[in-house]
Write an enzyme that holds these catalytic residues in place. Structure first.
Site, PDB file in Angstrom:
ATOM      1  N   HIS A 152       0.861  -1.187   0.000  1.00 16.06           N
ATOM      2  CA  HIS A 152       0.000   0.000   0.000  1.00 16.06           C
ATOM      3  C   HIS A 152       0.894   1.233   0.000  1.00 16.06           C
ATOM      4  CE1 HIS A 152       0.944   0.943   4.198  1.00 16.06           C
ATOM      5  NE2 HIS A 152       0.710  -0.330   4.499  1.00 16.06           N
ATOM      6  N   ASP A 191      -1.460 -19.360  12.522  1.00 16.63           N
ATOM      7  CA  ASP A 191      -0.206 -19.849  13.093  1.00 16.63           C
ATOM      8  C   ASP A 191      -0.123 -19.505  14.582  1.00 16.63           C
ATOM      9  OD1 ASP A 191       2.828 -19.701  13.719  1.00 16.63           O
ATOM     10  OD2 ASP A 191       2.733 -20.701  11.775  1.00 16.63           O
ATOM     11  N   SER A 251       3.059  -4.969   6.886  1.00 12.69           N
ATOM     12  CA  SER A 251       2.537  -4.668   5.547  1.00 12.69           C
ATOM     13  C   SER A 251       3.610  -4.929   4.500  1.00 12.69           C
ATOM     14  CB  SER A 251       2.105  -3.198   5.457  1.00 12.69           C
ATOM     15  OG  SER A 251       0.998  -2.959   6.279  1.00 12.69           O
TER      16      SER A 251
END
Length: 441
Positions: free
Chosen positions: A249, A375, A390
């Site tokens: 992003h 996980d 990110s």
């Protein structure tokens, strides 16, 4: 007479039914043909649109694509959409396909972007990101105290708003905040012609600085920023071109939400020193430090909606042992996958996730997939997805399919991901722009 009226009524009903069938068929055909496709160079793809329409397909670039293993003709190819349609990519490039029902009725225009087919290194290492803006971002407006005791807001009165990017004063391009201050001081209160951008629109205004009461310097009532820095994750590296993509992003200003235009930037090695665990309503964070004692890893030349892009310096070796084929969005499935992330020191680990939803959107954006962390180690350490992750690459069925982009604030175990194809399209466009700039220079 009654017999004639009855036949007319049946005819009207039949015509109405035919009209409805044709209309519904048109809407169905319109909906199943995507507005955009991204395909890999040298591959063949089969699409079944399952429409009863007979169409003529014309192309504005006939060199990059074949339909049903046939060259696209100047007058277009006549094909039935009820049968599967083959797209065979010849070389990289873009083509617009214009669909007309029965060769006459405009149906849809579909853009097909063909990107290079290659193996990329999936990274997952955190990086320090430093960028300098192309212009000066307005993050706030204020009033200036005048010698007579009154107040004035020159910038606000001149039409400047928060989020605007100032790039020129009196025909002189600004390279940073120091240039802005110098031009205001140099004016001695005379009018300044200020040029700025608001989104994609170029604007201009005239403002007269005011001498401040306390410091005897001139002001126009602005709070501004020209650079930023932070931690993120590198998604992929291309060993052939040394290009990279990260974050998934764009970098936006924290105060205004504005996508920050980049004039220059660098990525640095980083080291994670602690983790703030994500909780319901409070996103967590990877806390890292820049390795200032080491040389930068590469430069940044683009900050786009789908991530940051640049080029690694040639003597840097990153993740060459983790080369993956590209997985396009049509190959992404709901089900198990993994992500590569760096949540401790500089160690990159693989963690299990579940892709819960796959959007078939035809427009680019950082929210193409909904992800859930499964996980146990990652959940125990971070609580799920946290800031700084990110850009973590997503691997499914042995292919690089995307990157983590956002966390759901109310549920840190879940978040969003972007398709890798959108990141690759952005880096292709960015590389072309960079090449044009170098040629022009």
């Amino acid at each position: 007479m009654h017999y004639i009226k009855s036949n007319k009524k049946k005819l009207y009903v039949l015509l109405f039914v035919c009209f409805c069938v044709i209309t519904l068929s048109y809407l169905q055909a319109f909906s199943v043909i995507p507005e955009k496709l991204i395909l890999l160079e040298g591959e063949e793809y089969i699409y079944n649109f399952r429409s009863f329409y007979f169409v003529n397909i014309k192309a504005d670039n006939r060199a990059v694509l074949k339909l049903n293993n046939t060259d696209i003709k100047a007058k277009g190819n006549y094909l039935e959409l009820i049968s599967p349609l083959s797209f065979k990519t010849e070389k990289r490039g873009s083509v617009k396909l214009n669909f007309k029902a029965f060769g006459v009725i405009p149906l849809k225009t579909m853009q097909v972007d063909i990107i290079p087919s290659k193996r990329l290194a999936a990274c997952g290492n955190t990086i320090g990101v430093k960028i300098k803006m192309d212009g000066i971002l307005v993050i706030g407006l204020s009033e200036v105290d005048k010698p007579d005791g009154s107040k004035s807001a020159p910038a606000k009165d001149g039409g400047i708003k928060t989020g605007d990017v100032i790039f020129e004063i009196n025909n002189k391009k600004l390279s940073g905040i120091k240039d802005l201050i110098a031009q205001i001081d140099y004016s001695k209160g005379d009018k300044l012609t200020i040029k700025f951008k608001r989104g994609n629109e170029l604007m201009s205004t005239t403002i007269s600085p005011i001498e401040g009461v306390n410091d005897k310097k001139y002001h126009i009532g602005l709070w501004v920023r020209d650079s930023t820095a932070g931690i993120g994750t590198m998604t992929f590296y291309d060993p052939q071109t040394h290009g990279f993509g990260a974050l998934g992003h764009g970098i936006t200003d924290a105060d205004t939400g504005t996508l920050m235009p980049v004039i220059s930037g660098e990525i640095m090695e980083s080291n994670i020193i602690s983790v703030r665990k994500g909780e319901h309503g409070t996103p967590g964070e990877l806390k890292g430090i820049f390795m200032e004692n080491k040389a930068p890893l590469g430069n940044i030349f683009t900050n786009a909606e789908c991530g940051i892009y640049g080029q690694m310096y040639e003597d840097i070796h990153i993740a060459k042992n983790r080369l993956y084929q590209i997985g396009l969005r049509g190959q992404v499935k709901v089900g198990p996958a993994t992500i590569l992330s760096n949540i401790e020191g500089n160690k990159i680990e693989e963690f299990n996730i579940m892709i819960e939803k796959v959007s078939r959107q035809s427009f680019s954006g950082p929210k193409g997939m909904v992800l859930k962390v499964t996980d146990k180690k990652l959940l125990n350490t971070t609580g799920g997805i946290v800031q700084g992750m990110s850009g973590s690459p997503i691997i499914q069925n042995g292919k690089l399919v995307g990157a983590v982009t956002h966390v759901l604030v109310n549920d840190p175990t879940r978040g969003y991901g972007i398709f890798i194809e959108w990141m690759l399209k952005n880096i292709s466009e960015s590389s072309e722009k960079l090449g044009q700039q170098r040629t022009a220079g």
